[in-house]
Design an enzyme around this catalytic site. Structure first.
Site, short mmCIF file in Angstrom:
data_model
loop_
_atom_site.label_atom_id
_atom_site.label_comp_id
_atom_site.label_asym_id
_atom_site.label_seq_id
_atom_site.Cartn_x
_atom_site.Cartn_y
_atom_site.Cartn_z
N ASN A 276 27.44 56.71 31.32
CA ASN A 276 28.38 55.59 31.41
C ASN A 276 29.38 55.59 30.27
O ASN A 276 30.11 54.63 30.09
CB ASN A 276 27.61 54.26 31.44
N HIS A 278 29.02 55.30 27.04
CA HIS A 278 28.78 54.55 25.82
C HIS A 278 27.50 55.07 25.18
O HIS A 278 26.72 55.81 25.79
CB HIS A 278 28.76 53.04 26.06
N CYS A 313 28.70 50.26 22.54
CA CYS A 313 29.30 50.98 21.43
C CYS A 313 29.94 52.25 21.98
O CYS A 313 29.31 53.00 22.73
CB CYS A 313 28.25 51.31 20.39
#
Length: 397
Positions: A276, A278, A313
């Protein structure tokens, strides 16, 4: 391109932790190659004398490149389009009246640390893998990272909001383990996923975990309500069962830059990113634990961790890891059970020089990962860890 299938019937013995071990030669699966792609259409699963017919349905054969290799990702992955009850290659089995999942795994050499026990990161990776394999066998897996067909249609992905893991005993190198996982409802728009990790040989539960998941729009990165078509897909799989009972989950307090331990300027690497795009959740745990002093980590073993996720993040973010000891968790003059049940106080052990592994370290810590930014730092995840001392098996000198 026209497609056809050739019905094949195989007998596969799928054993659970309490079953007798089966002859591996009886678990071989034959296949037919069509345009260079292995396919099979029907399988018989014989579990404890009960035979059930499993239909495996794949799409038409993929286009074949000049070198003879299939270039269709779906066929290369063999994603099933109908519910499966056993997976020989993943050592997986549907349980809990057809809605839970059990996978047998062997602890590999690269999954253990210097003490030859599985690391927490390895355990978390196994939890993630079994969860994805559960969705795989459900026949609901779309193109996403564990997303169903309805989620893919609505451009949704799963994100974890909270997770708790309790470890009573760590598996050792080469040990065969069974991991059970299942899902349940969490409020109106969430889903709970739980796990149990047990020894294949003894049936003893080594670890348990629970987590809460919500949906996020992959483009806007905003949380989303549960669409009705997705609810219709996943709700038949829900079980009212909890590995860890949390009636009123305790909130983790936020710590600030005055924390005792800090690891600043952490930069994600490309290898830290998941499908994804991140940072993978397991990487967060590594950043948290590496903030603790090496001297503490050498003499202690994590017994529980709770994580509250705030935001994702990305690869360009600069991260700070903060850690604050809970002074109430310091080992004081408490009885320590040693040497076949004899109780020795910490004072006696210190006097005789035997308390080296039992230094007065706190056994509970609060953690925070945050992104450094202007005008303020943004939280990624809060954490809470509890620990226990490692008792040396070497004789006193």
């Amino acid at each position: 391109m026209a497609s056809f299938s050739c019905p094949l019937t195989h007998s596969i013995r799928c054993s659970s932790g309490r079953d007798n071990q089966q002859d591996s030669n009886k678990q071989k699966l034959n296949n037919i190659k069509i345009n260079g792609v292995s396919t099979f259409s029907t399988t018989k699963v014989d579990k404890l004398g009960q035979t059930a017919k499993v239909t495996t349905t794949f799409g038409p054969p993929a286009p074949v490149a000049e070198n003879g290799h299939a270039n269709n990702v779906h066929v290369r992955q063999n994603i099933p389009t109908q519910k499966q009850f056993a997976d020989l290659y993943r050592q997986g089995l549907i349980i809990e009246r057809g809605v839970g999942y059990r996978q047998t795994v062997v602890i590999r050499s690269y999954e253990v640390g210097p003490d030859r026990t599985a690391t927490l990161e390895s355990i978390l990776n196994l939890l993630q893998e079994t969860a994805l394999n559960h969705v795989w066998m459900s026949g609901l897996l779309g193109n996403g990272f564990g997303a169903t067909h309805g989620m893919v249609k609505n451009n949704l992905i799963w994100v974890v909001s909270r997770m708790q893991v309790q470890v009573d005993q760590y598996p050792i190198w080469g040990e065969i383990m069974e991991i059970d996982t299942w899902v349940g409802a969490s409020g109106k728009n969430g889903m709970r996923r739980d796990w149990l990790i047990r020894s294949h040989s003894t049936g003893h539960v080594y670890a348990r975990a629970t987590s809460t998941w919500v949906m996020m729009n992959q483009e806007t990165r905003r949380l989303s309500k549960l669409p009705e078509e997705v609810s219709a897909e996943i709700s038949p799989w829900f079980i009212k069962k909890q590995a860890i009972k949390e009636d009123f989950p305790e909130k983790i307090v936020k710590i600030d830059s005055s924390a005792k331990y800090m690891n600043a300027d952490l930069k994600p690497k490309r290898s830290d990113l998941d499908m994804n795009h991140h940072v993978n959740n397991v990487k967060y745990v590594r950043w948290m634990l590496e903030t603790l002093p090496d001297q503490f980590l050498e003499g202690h073993q994590l017994s529980s961790i709770t994580l509250e996720y705030r935001r994702e993040c990305g690869s360009s973010d600069i991260v700070q890891s903060l850690c604050e000891p809970d002074e109430d968790g310091i080992l004081k003059d408490m009885d320590i059970k040693l040497l076949n049940g004899f109780s020795l106080t910490s004072d006696i052990l210190e006097t005789r020089g035997l308390l080296r592994p039992f230094e007065r370290w706190p056994l509970s810590y609060t953690h925070l990962l945050q992104i450094k930014g202007e005008p303020r730092d943004e939280e990624i995840v809060r954490g809470k860890t509890t620990w226990k001392q490692k008792i040396s098996t070497k004789p006193f000198t």
